[in-house]
Design a protein around this motif. Sequence first.
Motif, PDB file in Angstrom:
ATOM      1  N   THR A 201       0.836  -1.209   0.000  1.00  0.00           N
ATOM      2  CA  THR A 201       0.000   0.000   0.000  1.00  0.00           C
ATOM      3  C   THR A 201       0.866   1.252   0.000  1.00  0.00           C
ATOM      4  N   ALA A 202       2.161   1.094  -0.275  1.00  0.00           N
ATOM      5  CA  ALA A 202       3.101   2.215  -0.218  1.00  0.00           C
ATOM      6  C   ALA A 202       2.826   3.218  -1.325  1.00  0.00           C
ATOM      7  N   ASP A 203       3.146   4.473  -1.045  1.00  0.00           N
ATOM      8  CA  ASP A 203       3.006   5.527  -2.049  1.00  0.00           C
ATOM      9  C   ASP A 203       4.052   5.379  -3.153  1.00  0.00           C
ATOM     10  N   TRP A 204       5.225   4.882  -2.771  1.00  0.00           N
ATOM     11  CA  TRP A 204       6.299   4.638  -3.726  1.00  0.00           C
ATOM     12  C   TRP A 204       6.768   3.197  -3.569  1.00  0.00           C
ATOM     13  N   LEU A 205       6.895   2.509  -4.685  1.00  0.00           N
ATOM     14  CA  LEU A 205       7.300   1.106  -4.658  1.00  0.00           C
ATOM     15  C   LEU A 205       8.513   0.936  -5.587  1.00  0.00           C
ATOM     16  N   ILE A 206       9.624   0.460  -5.011  1.00  0.00           N
ATOM     17  CA  ILE A 206      10.892   0.334  -5.724  1.00  0.00           C
ATOM     18  C   ILE A 206      11.392  -1.095  -5.579  1.00  0.00           C
ATOM     19  N   VAL A 207      11.879  -1.672  -6.668  1.00  0.00           N
ATOM     20  CA  VAL A 207      12.452  -3.016  -6.649  1.00  0.00           C
ATOM     21  C   VAL A 207      13.921  -2.917  -7.045  1.00  0.00           C
ATOM     22  N   SER A 208      14.768  -3.681  -6.367  1.00  0.00           N
ATOM     23  CA  SER A 208      16.198  -3.690  -6.677  1.00  0.00           C
ATOM     24  C   SER A 208      16.708  -5.125  -6.718  1.00  0.00           C
ATOM     25  N   GLY A 209      17.519  -5.432  -7.722  1.00  0.00           N
ATOM     26  CA  GLY A 209      18.157  -6.738  -7.851  1.00  0.00           C
ATOM     27  C   GLY A 209      19.464  -6.570  -8.603  1.00  0.00           C
ATOM     28  N   HIS A 210      20.266  -7.607  -8.652  1.00  0.00           N
ATOM     29  CA  HIS A 210      21.581  -7.466  -9.275  1.00  0.00           C
ATOM     30  C   HIS A 210      21.521  -7.472 -10.798  1.00  0.00           C
ATOM     31  N   TYR A 211      20.873  -8.470 -11.390  1.00  0.00           N
ATOM     32  CA  TYR A 211      20.814  -8.552 -12.847  1.00  0.00           C
ATOM     33  C   TYR A 211      19.869  -7.491 -13.407  1.00  0.00           C
ATOM     34  N   PRO A 212      20.190  -6.946 -14.576  1.00  0.00           N
ATOM     35  CA  PRO A 212      19.274  -5.991 -15.205  1.00  0.00           C
ATOM     36  C   PRO A 212      18.088  -6.678 -15.861  1.00  0.00           C
ATOM     37  N   VAL A 213      16.978  -5.972 -15.943  1.00  0.00           N
ATOM     38  CA  VAL A 213      15.899  -6.392 -16.831  1.00  0.00           C
ATOM     39  C   VAL A 213      16.321  -6.024 -18.251  1.00  0.00           C
ATOM     40  N   TRP A 214      16.519  -4.710 -18.465  1.00  0.00           N
ATOM     41  CA  TRP A 214      17.010  -4.212 -19.744  1.00  0.00           C
ATOM     42  C   TRP A 214      18.421  -3.664 -19.578  1.00  0.00           C
ATOM     43  N   SER A 215      19.264  -3.852 -20.565  1.00  0.00           N
ATOM     44  CA  SER A 215      20.607  -3.274 -20.576  1.00  0.00           C
ATOM     45  C   SER A 215      21.153  -3.310 -21.996  1.00  0.00           C
ATOM     46  N   VAL A 216      21.879  -2.256 -22.371  1.00  0.00           N
ATOM     47  CA  VAL A 216      22.496  -2.213 -23.696  1.00  0.00           C
ATOM     48  C   VAL A 216      23.947  -2.684 -23.658  1.00  0.00           C
ATOM     49  N   ALA A 217      24.474  -2.951 -22.484  1.00  0.00           N
ATOM     50  CA  ALA A 217      25.911  -3.161 -22.309  1.00  0.00           C
ATOM     51  C   ALA A 217      26.321  -4.626 -22.478  1.00  0.00           C
ATOM     52  N   GLU A 218      27.447  -5.001 -21.877  1.00  0.00           N
ATOM     53  CA  GLU A 218      28.068  -6.300 -22.124  1.00  0.00           C
ATOM     54  C   GLU A 218      27.124  -7.478 -21.882  1.00  0.00           C
ATOM     55  N   HIS A 219      26.429  -7.479 -20.742  1.00  0.00           N
ATOM     56  CA  HIS A 219      25.580  -8.621 -20.407  1.00  0.00           C
ATOM     57  C   HIS A 219      24.208  -8.541 -21.062  1.00  0.00           C
ATOM     58  N   GLY A 220      23.701  -7.337 -21.261  1.00  0.00           N
ATOM     59  CA  GLY A 220      22.426  -7.163 -21.940  1.00  0.00           C
ATOM     60  C   GLY A 220      21.231  -7.530 -21.082  1.00  0.00           C
ATOM     61  N   PRO A 221      20.042  -7.612 -21.682  1.00  0.00           N
ATOM     62  CA  PRO A 221      18.836  -7.965 -20.935  1.00  0.00           C
ATOM     63  C   PRO A 221      18.937  -9.369 -20.342  1.00  0.00           C
ATOM     64  N   THR A 222      18.242  -9.576 -19.234  1.00  0.00           N
ATOM     65  CA  THR A 222      18.172 -10.897 -18.607  1.00  0.00           C
ATOM     66  C   THR A 222      16.829 -11.517 -18.981  1.00  0.00           C
ATOM     67  N   ASP A 223      16.863 -12.533 -19.823  1.00  0.00           N
ATOM     68  CA  ASP A 223      15.624 -13.084 -20.392  1.00  0.00           C
ATOM     69  C   ASP A 223      14.618 -13.494 -19.325  1.00  0.00           C
ATOM     70  N   GLU A 224      15.103 -14.134 -18.265  1.00  0.00           N
ATOM     71  CA  GLU A 224      14.199 -14.605 -17.210  1.00  0.00           C
ATOM     72  C   GLU A 224      13.465 -13.436 -16.549  1.00  0.00           C
ATOM     73  N   LEU A 225      14.156 -12.294 -16.412  1.00  0.00           N
ATOM     74  CA  LEU A 225      13.551 -11.121 -15.781  1.00  0.00           C
ATOM     75  C   LEU A 225      12.635 -10.368 -16.742  1.00  0.00           C
ATOM     76  N   VAL A 226      13.017 -10.321 -18.021  1.00  0.00           N
ATOM     77  CA  VAL A 226      12.138  -9.709 -19.013  1.00  0.00           C
ATOM     78  C   VAL A 226      10.816 -10.473 -19.069  1.00  0.00           C
ATOM     79  N   LYS A 227      10.913 -11.790 -18.999  1.00  0.00           N
ATOM     80  CA  LYS A 227       9.737 -12.642 -19.113  1.00  0.00           C
ATOM     81  C   LYS A 227       8.855 -12.601 -17.871  1.00  0.00           C
ATOM     82  N   ASN A 228       9.476 -12.649 -16.688  1.00  0.00           N
ATOM     83  CA  ASN A 228       8.699 -12.844 -15.462  1.00  0.00           C
ATOM     84  C   ASN A 228       8.637 -11.639 -14.523  1.00  0.00           C
ATOM     85  N   LEU A 229       9.697 -10.838 -14.451  1.00  0.00           N
ATOM     86  CA  LEU A 229       9.689  -9.698 -13.528  1.00  0.00           C
ATOM     87  C   LEU A 229       9.063  -8.463 -14.152  1.00  0.00           C
TER      88      LEU A 229
END
Length: 331
Positions: A201-229
Amino acid sequence: MAVVLSFLILSLFVASSLSAQPVEIGDGDLNFLMIGDWGGMPSPPYYTDAEHVLAGVMGDKAQEISSDFTVAMGDNFYTYGVKSVDDPRFKETFEDVFTADSLQKRWYVFCGNHDHYGNASAQVAYTQKSSRWYMPDLYYTETFKLNDSNGTTVQMVFIDTVLLAGVTHPELRSLPPSGPEIPNLADDQWAWIESTLKQSTADWLIVSGHYPVWSVAEHGPTDELVKNLRPLLIKYNVTAYFCGHDHDIQHIKEDGSSVNYFVSGAGHLIDSSTEHEDKVPKGSLKYRYGTSSSSSDGAYNTVTITAQSMVVNFFNVKGEMIYTSTLDKTR
């Protein structure tokens, strides 16, 4: 593989409930620092030049903004994590580097892939030994209540993306995560994430994790997170997802979505790769800092939240602001 054993041990620590009573913030705004991929090196002096210099400018900034805490977004100890709760790396890479008085407040910590190469459960256990290191479980949540006329609340959800998406190869760093090694642990966390976001019920909701959902760099998007997170972030009106893993600074926002994706993985060094630029939604990259004249360059970010807005600022090792973004309330 050693990581599998680590996962089995860690299953004893996994959280399954929402945070307790909100942490009361004395002012009408919440201020904190975030740093990712900062974990020094496995040989003396056990820290990099970038980490050491960044620790100094972070201390100055924490004092300037009266920071309430710091978030450490994984890869806390290069290259193979820690061996035990008594590992000297806790002192050599963390306690003896981030020494400013302004940084002695709580550090909210979660693990990255390099932490899972070692004994990740020791990082949970270190919570009981340190006055500021705080990782009560592999994934957990905390809610903060501002001292304003609205009683504004900010909920932060810290997740373990290695349990969700799998560990990366220790040597072949460019390979994507291999998929969850213990599917039932991943399933348990997915259920916890959705339950936590749904019940918030928070006014602001923030999620943090190590792997990116989206990224243009070396590792790029994380498919599992794009699909499920990603669908969960959109469904439950999460304002921002913060991560590390790629060693640069990025701000990505898709058209038609209120979710802002920030990569802040430059606490250790800067990487210039744009290998996955064509793997993110067209037009979604709002900013990137990844060109470096020296491997000792680095960056971190601050966040300021009030009842009306959320401001994300990025700073380099010289203390210069390199990017700022003001986010509107989405809930």
